[in-house]
Design an enzyme around this catalytic site. Structure first.
Site, mmCIF file in Angstrom:
data_model
loop_
_atom_site.group_PDB
_atom_site.id
_atom_site.type_symbol
_atom_site.label_atom_id
_atom_site.label_comp_id
_atom_site.label_asym_id
_atom_site.label_seq_id
_atom_site.Cartn_x
_atom_site.Cartn_y
_atom_site.Cartn_z
ATOM 1 N N GLU A 40 0.743 -1.229 0.035
ATOM 2 C CA GLU A 40 0.129 0.025 -0.069
ATOM 3 C C GLU A 40 0.679 1.392 0.013
ATOM 4 O O GLU A 40 1.965 1.186 0.534
ATOM 5 C CB GLU A 40 -0.775 -0.005 1.301
ATOM 6 C CG GLU A 40 -1.865 1.076 1.254
ATOM 7 C CD GLU A 40 -2.823 1.015 2.720
ATOM 8 O OE1 GLU A 40 -2.228 0.157 3.781
ATOM 9 O OE2 GLU A 40 -3.670 1.709 2.555
ATOM 10 N N LYS A 110 -9.927 1.884 -2.194
ATOM 11 C CA LYS A 110 -10.141 1.257 -1.022
ATOM 12 C C LYS A 110 -11.500 1.737 -0.349
ATOM 13 O O LYS A 110 -11.940 2.895 -0.319
ATOM 14 C CB LYS A 110 -8.871 2.017 -0.134
ATOM 15 C CG LYS A 110 -8.781 1.223 1.397
ATOM 16 C CD LYS A 110 -7.778 1.715 2.188
ATOM 17 C CE LYS A 110 -7.436 1.132 3.612
ATOM 18 N NZ LYS A 110 -6.421 1.705 4.255
ATOM 19 N N CYS A 151 -5.204 -3.384 2.891
ATOM 20 C CA CYS A 151 -5.032 -3.320 4.248
ATOM 21 C C CYS A 151 -6.085 -3.297 5.225
ATOM 22 O O CYS A 151 -6.616 -4.383 5.237
ATOM 23 C CB CYS A 151 -4.442 -1.829 4.394
ATOM 24 S SG CYS A 151 -3.390 -1.783 5.841
HETATM 25 N N1 LIG Z 1 -3.501 0.595 7.864
HETATM 26 C C1 LIG Z 1 -4.544 0.117 7.834
HETATM 27 O O1 LIG Z 1 -5.246 0.354 6.989
HETATM 28 C C2 LIG Z 1 -5.345 -1.014 8.593
HETATM 29 C C3 LIG Z 1 -4.711 -1.289 9.968
HETATM 30 O O2 LIG Z 1 -3.546 -0.981 10.169
HETATM 31 C C4 LIG Z 1 -5.366 -2.271 10.776
HETATM 32 O O3 LIG Z 1 -6.454 -2.624 10.690
HETATM 33 O O4 LIG Z 1 -4.863 -2.347 12.014
#
Ligand SMILES: NC(=O)CC(=O)C(=O)O
Length: 269
Positions: A40, A110, A151
């Protein structure tokens, strides 16, 4: 099919970040990768006030870099994610899949934005700078059907179930998971998504200290439909590769046909 996940420590210098990504893409392609996944925020990871200035159109300069590499090496590349211009104040956090001709065959914004507060540790307010996407995204390839996610989406099993019901055999999850939450349940969440949907999960993470001192968990993983971790990144930046046979998905789904045992008429989702 050889899948490679590239684990990176991305900073605020876009051209440096892209050169590094390209270096690892060239190396993975040289080792025979058919499909590459990056983390990401692959081209910029820095001050959130800068996000709108770093956001690009798609196609744009960053997507052109990945397109060129996919075409040059005749491989699929999932760029992880980049910030895409939404309007004058907001961006999307967007993942792109390029085919072997360098064409964008999937663009996923996202859906679930990471707004979380850990007192005395860190706060994330993704929704202050990012607009959420609202579409499921899948891609048909000569290898099979892939689903896209990013993520924080991993905490929303409904998204993964929806992708599996669309026929996805492998789901990508580029991430920037902090050490704090990652050490608690990054692997657990990813393995759960693989087991319950009887599919491969391919996850590439950011690793190490970021621009503001927060530490990211890395531990990029490839997980099979039984939930077994079949490849795991070492510490630091680098490539993790694994041969995958997508016919194993059908075997597992035949062994335990949970999809035909579902009772959607009973669930209140
Ligand atoms: N960084 C993210 O988008 C999500 C995350 O770090 C988590 O769910 O904990």
């Amino acid at each position: 099919m050889k899948v490679a996940v590239i684990q990176l420590n991305v900073g605020e210098n876009k051209s440096k970040n892209l050169s590094k990504a390209v270096h690892f893409i060239d190396e993975a392609a040289g080792k025979g990768a058919d499909i590459i996944l990056l983390p990401e925020c692959v081209n910029f990871f820095g001050d959130t006030a800068e996000i709108i200035n770093q956001a690009e159109t798609i196609p744009g300069p960053t997507s052109d870099v990945f397109s060129k590499k996919a075409k040059e090496h005749k491989i699929y590349i999932n760029c992880g994610s980049i910030y895409e211009v939404a309007d004058s104040k907001y961006a999307y956090n967007t993942s792109l899949l390029f085919d072997t001709n360098g064409e964008i065959i999937a663009k996923y914004r996202k859906i679930h934005l990471y707004d979380a507060t850990f007192k005395d540790r860190f706060t994330s307010k993704e929704s202050e700078n990012i607009r959420p996407g609202n579409k499921l995204v899948t891609a048909d390839t000569e290898f099979g059907k892939f689903g896209l996610s990013i993520c924080y989406d991993v905490r929303f099993p409904e998204l993964f179930r929806s992708l599996a019901l669309e026929g996805c055999q492998m789901i990508f999850l580029p991430a920037a998971f902090p050490q704090y939450t990652g050490s608690m349940y990054w692997e657990t969440l990813l393995r759960a998504r693989a087991v319950e949907n009887q599919c491969y999960i391919v996850a590439a993470g950011q690793y190490g200290k970021s621009y503001n001192g927060n530490v990211f968990f890395g531990n990029s993983l490839i997980i099979d439909p039984w939930g077994t971790v079949i490849a795991k990144a070492h510490e630091g930046e680098g490539i993790t590769m694994q041969d995958i046979d997508l016919s194993f998905v059908e075997q597992v789904r035949n062994n335990i046909p949970t999809f035909s045992h579902r009772k959607p008429e009973v669930y209140k989702l």
